[in-house]
Design an enzyme around this catalytic site. Structure first.
Site, PDB file in Angstrom:
ATOM      1  N   ASP A 119       0.815  -1.435   0.100  1.00  0.00           N
ATOM      2  CA  ASP A 119       0.134   0.133  -0.126  1.00  0.00           C
ATOM      3  C   ASP A 119       0.779   1.263  -0.049  1.00  0.00           C
ATOM      4  OD1 ASP A 119      -1.689   1.992   0.422  1.00  0.00           O
ATOM      5  OD2 ASP A 119      -2.601   1.324   2.064  1.00  0.00           O
TER       6      ASP A 119
ATOM      7  N   ASN B  44       2.845   5.458 -11.419  1.00  0.00           N
ATOM      8  CA  ASN B  44       1.930   5.144 -12.351  1.00  0.00           C
ATOM      9  C   ASN B  44       0.363   4.817 -11.201  1.00  0.00           C
ATOM     10  OD1 ASN B  44       0.181   4.414 -14.757  1.00  0.00           O
ATOM     11  ND2 ASN B  44       0.093   2.503 -13.886  1.00  0.00           N
TER      12      ASN B  44
ATOM     13  N   TYR C  73      -9.171  14.860  -7.848  1.00  0.00           N
ATOM     14  CA  TYR C  73      -8.427  14.139  -8.735  1.00  0.00           C
ATOM     15  C   TYR C  73      -7.524  15.294  -9.502  1.00  0.00           C
ATOM     16  CZ  TYR C  73      -6.680  11.312 -12.692  1.00  0.00           C
ATOM     17  OH  TYR C  73      -6.089  10.764 -13.616  1.00  0.00           O
TER      18      TYR C  73
ATOM     19  N   LYS D 149      -3.506  16.015  -9.532  1.00  0.00           N
ATOM     20  CA  LYS D 149      -2.700  15.649 -10.650  1.00  0.00           C
ATOM     21  C   LYS D 149      -1.819  17.232 -11.001  1.00  0.00           C
ATOM     22  CE  LYS D 149      -3.288  11.478 -11.655  1.00  0.00           C
ATOM     23  NZ  LYS D 149      -1.982  10.511 -11.580  1.00  0.00           N
TER      24      LYS D 149
ATOM     25  N   THR E 112      -9.273   1.759 -18.934  1.00  0.00           N
ATOM     26  CA  THR E 112      -8.918   1.086 -17.923  1.00  0.00           C
ATOM     27  C   THR E 112      -9.891   0.912 -16.705  1.00  0.00           C
ATOM     28  OG1 THR E 112      -8.304   2.899 -16.579  1.00  0.00           O
ATOM     29  CG2 THR E 112      -6.600   1.892 -17.968  1.00  0.00           C
TER      30      THR E 112
HETATM   31  N1  LIG Z   1      -7.313   5.822 -17.373  1.00  0.00           N
HETATM   32  C1  LIG Z   1      -7.379   6.949 -17.890  1.00  0.00           C
HETATM   33  O1  LIG Z   1      -8.080   7.410 -18.903  1.00  0.00           O
HETATM   34  C2  LIG Z   1      -6.112   7.816 -17.488  1.00  0.00           C
HETATM   35  C3  LIG Z   1      -6.248   9.192 -18.021  1.00  0.00           C
HETATM   36  C4  LIG Z   1      -5.021   9.951 -17.417  1.00  0.00           C
HETATM   37  C5  LIG Z   1      -4.410   9.651 -16.423  1.00  0.00           C
HETATM   38  N2  LIG Z   1      -4.505   8.396 -15.871  1.00  0.00           N
HETATM   39  C6  LIG Z   1      -3.592   7.970 -14.718  1.00  0.00           C
HETATM   40  O2  LIG Z   1      -2.672   6.766 -15.259  1.00  0.00           O
HETATM   41  C7  LIG Z   1      -2.641   6.121 -14.014  1.00  0.00           C
HETATM   42  C8  LIG Z   1      -2.931   4.827 -14.021  1.00  0.00           C
HETATM   43  O3  LIG Z   1      -4.250   4.697 -14.051  1.00  0.00           O
HETATM   44  P1  LIG Z   1      -5.188   3.553 -14.731  1.00  0.00           P
HETATM   45  O4  LIG Z   1      -6.379   4.086 -15.279  1.00  0.00           O
HETATM   46  O5  LIG Z   1      -4.506   2.363 -15.407  1.00  0.00           O
HETATM   47  O6  LIG Z   1      -6.078   2.934 -13.311  1.00  0.00           O
HETATM   48  P2  LIG Z   1      -6.118   1.565 -12.598  1.00  0.00           P
HETATM   49  O7  LIG Z   1      -7.273   1.980 -11.484  1.00  0.00           O
HETATM   50  O8  LIG Z   1      -6.586   0.611 -13.599  1.00  0.00           O
HETATM   51  O9  LIG Z   1      -4.793   1.295 -12.218  1.00  0.00           O
HETATM   52  C9  LIG Z   1      -4.219   1.941 -10.924  1.00  0.00           C
HETATM   53  C10 LIG Z   1      -3.283   1.245 -10.209  1.00  0.00           C
HETATM   54  O10 LIG Z   1      -2.955   1.664  -8.888  1.00  0.00           O
HETATM   55  C11 LIG Z   1      -3.023   0.551  -7.872  1.00  0.00           C
HETATM   56  N3  LIG Z   1      -2.870   1.183  -6.502  1.00  0.00           N
HETATM   57  C12 LIG Z   1      -4.385   1.765  -6.058  1.00  0.00           C
HETATM   58  N4  LIG Z   1      -4.259   2.163  -4.811  1.00  0.00           N
HETATM   59  C13 LIG Z   1      -2.968   1.692  -4.496  1.00  0.00           C
HETATM   60  C14 LIG Z   1      -2.278   1.901  -3.394  1.00  0.00           C
HETATM   61  N5  LIG Z   1      -2.961   2.530  -2.358  1.00  0.00           N
HETATM   62  N6  LIG Z   1      -0.991   1.332  -3.352  1.00  0.00           N
HETATM   63  C15 LIG Z   1      -0.269   0.851  -4.507  1.00  0.00           C
HETATM   64  N7  LIG Z   1      -1.109   0.634  -5.543  1.00  0.00           N
HETATM   65  C16 LIG Z   1      -2.316   1.248  -5.815  1.00  0.00           C
HETATM   66  C17 LIG Z   1      -4.131  -0.282  -8.360  1.00  0.00           C
HETATM   67  O11 LIG Z   1      -4.236  -1.551  -7.688  1.00  0.00           O
HETATM   68  C18 LIG Z   1      -4.081  -0.055  -9.804  1.00  0.00           C
HETATM   69  O12 LIG Z   1      -3.047  -1.341 -10.262  1.00  0.00           O
HETATM   70  C19 LIG Z   1      -3.280   6.931 -13.023  1.00  0.00           C
HETATM   71  O13 LIG Z   1      -2.035   7.726 -12.264  1.00  0.00           O
HETATM   72  C20 LIG Z   1      -4.261   7.625 -13.442  1.00  0.00           C
HETATM   73  O14 LIG Z   1      -4.416   8.773 -12.943  1.00  0.00           O
HETATM   74  C21 LIG Z   1      -5.409   7.610 -16.461  1.00  0.00           C
END
Ligand SMILES: NC(=O)c1ccc[n+]([C@@H]2O[C@H](COP(=O)([O-])OP(=O)(O)OC[C@H]3O[C@@H](n4cnc5c(N)ncnc54)[C@H](O)[C@@H]3O)[C@@H](O)[C@H]2O)c1
Length: 240
Positions: free
Chosen positions: A42, A69, A134, A138, A169
């Site tokens: 975590d 990430n 959020y 960011k 995702t």
């Molecule tokens: N999906 C999108 O459209 C999008 C757009 C812009 C930015 N992002 C950014 O991309 C990155 C990845 O996001 P995603 O869409 O793959 O989300 P996701 O929820 O699929 O993945 C996030 C990951 O973070 C992990 N996580 C959550 N809480 C945690 C904790 N306390 N400790 C350790 N790990 C933890 C989760 O288990 C997961 O594997 C993030 O930083 C998100 O803000 C995503």
């Protein structure tokens, strides 16, 4: 990202709170012919990010690249904001990222080499009243990236960020389901999603693999004069 880094010959430490996902990612890294360290953690716990970095250093003697990430976001109209949503969002997206940057940054300073890539969002520069914790988090990522780039520049360590566009995702899907609900569009979710996709100038959502390609480029290939950059991978959504 982990698999593409592995395909480029990198040993990869995979840190995530989800044990199953961590194990699966590590398996794919090994399948790609690289070493993997599974770090189930975590990252919001005190000392968690530092311990994750230490596991990598203990195993491989250093750290060449850190990709921050892990992220969290929840839809919540600003006037209904909860302490819980704000603290959870900031704890992961800002504090954990800052602590991971600190821990890896110290190792990279001593190595006189290294690259850090922070995942930000086009939202960091948008006014999104249903997603403010959020977007504020960011904006914090952008601020940390700029400051750390300057702090580590004397040591030749590069710090950049990448703003991915909409990727399908788990997080994006649950966010959009909630957004549809508060906009009274749960009944025609697909039409709501299609409208959002049409707002992207390139007319489609990002493939996760192409976002990963850009992360790998920043982590391994970008010219060594590039630091403090916020790379736009949003299909034109982010135009500032
Ligand atoms: N999906 C999108 O459209 C999008 C757009 C812009 C930015 N992002 C950014 O991309 C990155 C990845 O996001 P995603 O869409 O793959 O989300 P996701 O929820 O699929 O993945 C996030 C990951 O973070 C992990 N996580 C959550 N809480 C945690 C904790 N306390 N400790 C350790 N790990 C933890 C989760 O288990 C997961 O594997 C993030 O930083 C998100 O803000 C995503």
């Amino acid at each position: 990202m982990a698999v593409q880094l592995a395909a480029r010959g990198c040993a990869v430490g995979v840190a995530d709170i989800n044990a199953e996902g961590t194990a699966e990612t590590a398996r794919l890294v090994r399948q790609a012919g690289a070493q993997a360290e599974e770090i189930v953690a975590d990252l919001t716990s005190e000392g968690g990010p530092e311990a994750a970095v230490q596991r990598v250093v203990d195993r491989w003697g250093g750290i060449d690249a850190l990709v921050n990430n892990a992220g969290y976001g929840v839809i919540e109209p600003f006037l209904d904001s909860t302490y819980k949503a704000w603290t959870r969002t900031l704890a992961l997206n800002v504090t954990a990222l800052a602590m991971a940057c600190k821990a890896a940054g110290r190792v990279m300073r001593d190595q006189r080499s290294g690259r850090i890539v922070n995942i930000t969002s086009p939202g960091s520069r948008m006014a999104l009243p249903d997603y403010t914790a959020y977007t504020a988090s960011k904006a914090g990522v952008d601020s940390i990236t700029r400051a750390l780039a300057v702090a580590l520049a004397p040591y030749g360590v590069l710090v950049n960020s990448l703003a991915p566009g909409m990727m399908d995702t788990e997080m994006q899907r649950s966010t959009e389901v909630d957004l549809a609900r508060i906009n009274g569009r749960s009944g025609d979710l697909q039409a709501f999603l299609d409208e959002r996709t049409r707002r992207i100038p390139l007319g489609r959502r990002a493939e996760i693999s192409e976002v990963a390609e850009a992360v790998v480029w920043l982590a391994l290939d970008a010219p060594p004069y590039m630091t403090a950059e916020r790379l736009n991978m949003s299909g034109g959504l982010d135009k500032d």
